[in-house]
Design a protein around this motif. Structure first.
Motif, short mmCIF file in Angstrom:
data_model
loop_
_atom_site.label_atom_id
_atom_site.label_comp_id
_atom_site.label_asym_id
_atom_site.label_seq_id
_atom_site.Cartn_x
_atom_site.Cartn_y
_atom_site.Cartn_z
N ILE A 171 31.38 -64.52 35.34
CA ILE A 171 31.18 -63.21 35.95
C ILE A 171 32.08 -63.14 37.18
O ILE A 171 32.06 -64.03 38.02
CB ILE A 171 29.70 -62.98 36.34
CG1 ILE A 171 28.84 -62.99 35.08
CG2 ILE A 171 29.54 -61.67 37.11
CD1 ILE A 171 27.36 -62.89 35.33
N ASP A 172 32.85 -62.07 37.27
CA ASP A 172 33.79 -61.86 38.36
C ASP A 172 33.45 -60.53 39.02
O ASP A 172 33.70 -59.47 38.45
CB ASP A 172 35.21 -61.86 37.83
CG ASP A 172 36.25 -61.55 38.89
OD1 ASP A 172 35.90 -61.57 40.09
OD2 ASP A 172 37.40 -61.29 38.53
N SER A 173 32.86 -60.61 40.22
CA SER A 173 32.50 -59.39 40.94
C SER A 173 33.56 -59.10 41.99
O SER A 173 33.72 -59.87 42.94
CB SER A 173 31.13 -59.53 41.59
OG SER A 173 30.73 -58.30 42.13
N LYS A 179 33.13 -57.79 36.30
CA LYS A 179 33.57 -58.05 34.93
C LYS A 179 32.89 -59.32 34.45
O LYS A 179 32.63 -60.22 35.24
CB LYS A 179 35.09 -58.24 34.89
CG LYS A 179 35.85 -57.00 35.39
CD LYS A 179 37.26 -57.31 35.80
CE LYS A 179 37.44 -57.99 37.11
NZ LYS A 179 37.08 -57.36 38.34
N ALA A 180 32.61 -59.37 33.15
CA ALA A 180 32.01 -60.57 32.56
C ALA A 180 32.78 -60.94 31.31
O ALA A 180 33.28 -60.07 30.58
CB ALA A 180 30.55 -60.34 32.24
N PHE A 181 32.89 -62.24 31.08
CA PHE A 181 33.63 -62.76 29.94
C PHE A 181 32.80 -63.85 29.26
O PHE A 181 32.22 -64.70 29.94
CB PHE A 181 34.96 -63.36 30.39
CG PHE A 181 35.81 -62.40 31.16
CD1 PHE A 181 36.70 -61.57 30.50
CD2 PHE A 181 35.71 -62.32 32.54
CE1 PHE A 181 37.49 -60.68 31.21
CE2 PHE A 181 36.50 -61.43 33.26
CZ PHE A 181 37.39 -60.60 32.58
N LEU A 182 32.79 -63.82 27.96
CA LEU A 182 32.17 -64.87 27.16
C LEU A 182 33.30 -65.61 26.45
O LEU A 182 34.09 -65.00 25.72
CB LEU A 182 31.21 -64.27 26.13
CG LEU A 182 30.53 -65.25 25.18
CD1 LEU A 182 29.56 -66.16 25.94
CD2 LEU A 182 29.81 -64.49 24.07
N PHE A 183 33.41 -66.91 26.71
CA PHE A 183 34.45 -67.75 26.12
C PHE A 183 33.81 -68.76 25.18
O PHE A 183 32.69 -69.20 25.41
CB PHE A 183 35.17 -68.58 27.20
CG PHE A 183 35.98 -67.79 28.17
CD1 PHE A 183 37.32 -67.56 27.92
CD2 PHE A 183 35.42 -67.31 29.34
CE1 PHE A 183 38.09 -66.86 28.83
CE2 PHE A 183 36.18 -66.61 30.25
CZ PHE A 183 37.52 -66.37 29.99
#
Length: 169
Positions: free
Chosen positions: A6-8, A14-18
């Motif tokens: 999660i990048d605030s 923004k959130a990313f699932l890797f």
């Protein structure tokens, strides 16, 4: 195994699932408002950002499906600061953005000490950082001083508030 990041940032989270190969499986972005109540004031609502982070985290977990989430990370702008209650983790001030320069007068007041402050902290004397914001806020709101002396409040970066609010520690 999957991983959530999660990048605030200043105006959106923004959130990313890797997956374990580093492939982005899912991502999403939610914007949040910046407020400019006066000239040089740039604020955000820490509770809105918290709810955005929680919502995006839940969406990433759902998107992960049957594949377990191994770990997660949180990246936050470092120079956005606020006061919040230790016990309830409730913000008592807006989150002052790194762009907020209302503490400029504090910087001017301490300018003769800028070299010494640089030696001690390794950072320049700037309204961008927490120290001048802290001093400005407690001078403007004597109630904050009282609550600090009573041990009721934390002051810190948005990342510390979000970490406490999301983990309970």
């Amino acid at each position: 195994m999957n991983y959530i990041i999660i990048d605030s940032g200043t105006s959106a989270t923004k959130a990313f699932l890797f997956n374990s190969d580093g492939v982005v499986l899912h991502s999403q972005k939610i914007k949040h408002a910046l407020f400019r109540p006066q000239q040089y004031h740039v604020e955000s609502d820490a509770l809105v950002i918290l709810e955005t982070c929680k919502s995006l985290f839940e969406k990433m977990v759902i998107a992960s499906g049957d594949i377990p989430v191994h770990s997660s990370g949180l990246a936050i702008q470092r120079s956005t600061f606020l006061f919040w209650e230790k016990e309830s983790c409730t913000p008592v001030t807006p989150a002052l953005s790194w762009q907020d320069s209302r503490a400029y007068a504090i910087v001017e007041e301490f300018s003769t000490h800028s070299d010494k402050l640089w030696q001690i902290t390794g950072t320049p004397l700037s309204a961008h950082f927490g120290g001048p914001k802290f001093l400005h806020m407690i001078r403007e709101n004597p109630q904050l001083q009282k609550r600090i002396k009573n041990g009721e409040l934390y002051f810190g970066p948005l990342s510390a508030f979000l970490s406490q609010a999301m983990t309970g520690t």
